[in-house]
Design an enzyme around this catalytic site. Structure first.
Site, PDB file in Angstrom:
ATOM      1  N   ASP A 127       0.799  -1.222   0.000  1.00  0.00           N
ATOM      2  CA  ASP A 127       0.000   0.000   0.000  1.00  0.00           C
ATOM      3  C   ASP A 127       0.832   1.272   0.000  1.00  0.00           C
ATOM      4  O   ASP A 127       0.280   2.368   0.144  1.00  0.00           O
ATOM      5  CB  ASP A 127      -0.934  -0.001   1.210  1.00  0.00           C
ATOM      6  N   ASP A 187      -6.042  -4.683  -5.739  1.00  0.00           N
ATOM      7  CA  ASP A 187      -5.779  -3.318  -5.266  1.00  0.00           C
ATOM      8  C   ASP A 187      -4.379  -2.851  -5.676  1.00  0.00           C
ATOM      9  O   ASP A 187      -4.147  -1.658  -5.909  1.00  0.00           O
ATOM     10  CB  ASP A 187      -5.873  -3.240  -3.731  1.00  0.00           C
TER      11      ASP A 187
END
Length: 410
Positions: A127, A187
Site C-alpha cells: 500500500d 488493489d
C-alpha cells in the site's frame, strides 16, 4: 438535495447502466461539456467546507481519518502505517486544488509530512502507493516541492523490494504469507502508478519493468474469463506457479466484489496510459462493461454483486466513487468518441447518485459520503463513511471539472 443536475443524468438511459430500454441510445457527453451538466463547483465548494471543518478539529498530524462509527460525527483516526493514511492528506490536497485556500494547503503539508517514514523504512505491505502517491504525489503535482519528489522516488524503491522475479508480481500482504502463501491482490494495480511515475522521473528504469510484469500477471490471473475480478491470486513462491484465485473480501471466491472491479478498471486504464499496451486498454474496457452491465437499477453497486441477500445487501459508495474515477480515466485513453461518451456518461450517473441525500453526508458527520463497506466478511467497516470513498469522490469531481485529470501529466 440534488447538488448535481440529476434530471439530466437521469434521462441518459444508458442501457448498461440503469436498465433503460436497450434500443434507446444514451445522450453523448464530452468531457468538456461535463462541467455544464454537473455543477461541480457547487459540490466541490460544499466538500471543501466540510473538509476544512474536519481539519480544524484534528490536532495530531500523525493521526489520520479512516472511518466514522454509526451514530458518531467525528472521524476515527489511525496511525502512519495504516494502509489508509495517505487518503486524508490526498483529500486535503484536492480541497486545496479547488479552493486555493492557504489554510487547507498548510493542513495538507502538515498531514503529508509524517508519511515520509514510509519511504525510508522496510516495506511491510504493497500500500506504499496509496500512502505516498495520494499524499506526496498530489502535493508534488500542485507545489513542485523537490523534497516531495525525493521522497516519492525513495518510496518507489521501497515498494519494489516486494517484487519477486520468480512470480513476476509484487507481494501484497507479507503478513498473510503464513496463512495464504505468496499473494497478489487487485488493489495492487493502483500502486503501480508510483513505479511508473518514478521510472520516468529519475528513478531506476527497472521500476517500469516491474510494473509491467505485475500488470501482465494480474491480467492473466486476477481477471476471470467473464471479466469479473478475483481479489487475490496465490502463487508458489519458489516456482512462480499460479495456484488459484480467491476473493478474500468478497462474498465468495467466485463472486464479483464491487470494489475489486473498480480497482481493476482504474488500474488497467492507468497502466495503458503509462505503457500504450493495447491489451491493458482492452481489459479495462471489458472490466468496465461488465461492471456497468451488472449495476442495479438505482445505479450504485452492492458491496458484492453476488451477495444472495440482494436487494437487502448493503451498497458500497466507495466502489462507486472509485469506479467513477476509473471510468473517467478510461474515457481519457480512448479515441472512439462514442466509447468515450459512454464511460463519461456512466461516471456522471454514478456521481449524480453519490451527491444525493442518500449518500452525501451533508450535516450527518465529518465525512463526504455515507454507506461504504470495508471488509464485509470480517465484519469490519460495514455501512459507514470510509476515507477512500471521499478521496475518489473528490478526484472524480475534479476530473469532471477539468475534463482530464491525472498526476502523470505533471
Amino acid at each position: 438535495m440534488n447538488l448535481l443536475k440529476g434530471t439530466f443524468v437521469a434521462c441518459l438511459c444508458a442501457a448498461t447502466l440503469i436498465g433503460c430500454d436497450s434500443k434507446k441510445k444514451e445522450a453523448p457527453v464530452s468531457s468538456q461539456a461535463a462541467e455544464e451538466i454537473i455543477n461541480t463547483d457547487h459540490v466541490l465548494d460544499l466538500s471543501v467546507t466540510k473538509v476544512k471543518t474536519a481539519l480544524a478539529s484534528l490536532k495530531e498530524s500523525d493521526s489520520f481519518p479512516r472511518n466514522i462509527t454509526p451514530g458518531q460525527k467525528d472521524w476515527n483516526l489511525v496511525g502512519v502505517r495504516d494502509w489508509c493514511s495517505g487518503f486524508w492528506p490526498g483529500v486535503l490536497w484536492y480541497a486545496y486544488e479547488h479552493s486555493k485556500d492557504p489554510q487547507i494547503k498548510a493542513g495538507a503539508e502538515r498531514f503529508t509530512a509524517p508519511l515520509k517514514e514510509i519511504a525510508y523504512t522496510p516495506a511491510d505491505n504493497h500500500d506504499i502507493g496509496f500512502m505516498v502517491y495520494c499524499s506526496y504525489g498530489n502535493g508534488y503535482r500542485l507545489t513542485g516541492n523537490e523534497e516531495y519528489k525525493k521522497i516519492m522516488l525513495a518510496a518507489a524503491d521501497t515498494l519494489a523490494t516486494l517484487y519477486n522475479p520468480k512470480v513476476g508480481t509484487i507481494l501484497s500482504w507479507p503478513e498473510q504469507v503464513h496463512k495464504l502463501g505468496y499473494n497478489t491482490i487487485i488493489d495492487n494495480m493502483m500502486n503501480l502508478e508510483l513505479l511508473f511515475w518514478a521510472a520516468k522521473n529519475g528513478g531506476d528504469k527497472k521500476l517500469y519493468d516491474i510494473a509491467v510484469s505485475h500488470a501482465n500477471k494480474s491480467m492473466q490471473n486476477l481477471v476471470r474469463p467473464d471479466y469479473s475480478i478475483y481479489h487475490v491470486s496465490l502463487y508458489d513462491e519458489e516456482t512462480g506457479e499460479f495456484k488459484k484465485g480467491i476473493t478474500h473480501q468478497g462474498y465468495a471466491d467466485e463472486s464479483m466484489w464491487a470494489r475489486g472491479q473498480g480497482w481493476g478498471i482504474y488500474g488497467f486504464a492507468m497502466s495503458y496510459r503509462e505503457t500504450n499496451k493495447p491489451e491493458y486498454l482492452e481489459t479495462a474496457v471489458k472490466l468496465a462493461d461488465h461492471f456497468l452491465e451488472r449495476l442495479p437499477e438505482d445505479g450504485i453497486p452492492y458491496w458484492d454483486f453476488d451477495d444472495p441477500n440482494i436487494p437487502n445487501a448493503p451498497k458500497d459508495a466507495s466502489a462507486a466513487s472509485l469506479a467513477a474515477c476509473g471510468l473517467l480515466e478510461l474515457s481519457d485513453q480512448l479515441k472512439d468518441q462514442e466509447l468515450k461518451d459512454k464511460y463519461i456518461n456512466a461516471a456522471i450517473t454514478l456521481m449524480d447518485r453519490l451527491e444525493s441525500d442518500m449518500y452525501f453526508s451533508a450535516d450527518t458527520n465529518q465525512a463526504l459520503l455515507l454507506h461504504s463497506i470495508g471488509h464485509f466478511p470480517n465484519g469490519s467497516e460495514i455501512d459507514v463513511p470510509i476515507i477512500y470513498a471521499d478521496y475518489y469522490f473528490m478526484e472524480a469531481l475534479l476530473r469532471l471539472k477539468k475534463g482530464k485529470y491525472n498526476l502523470a501529466q505533471h
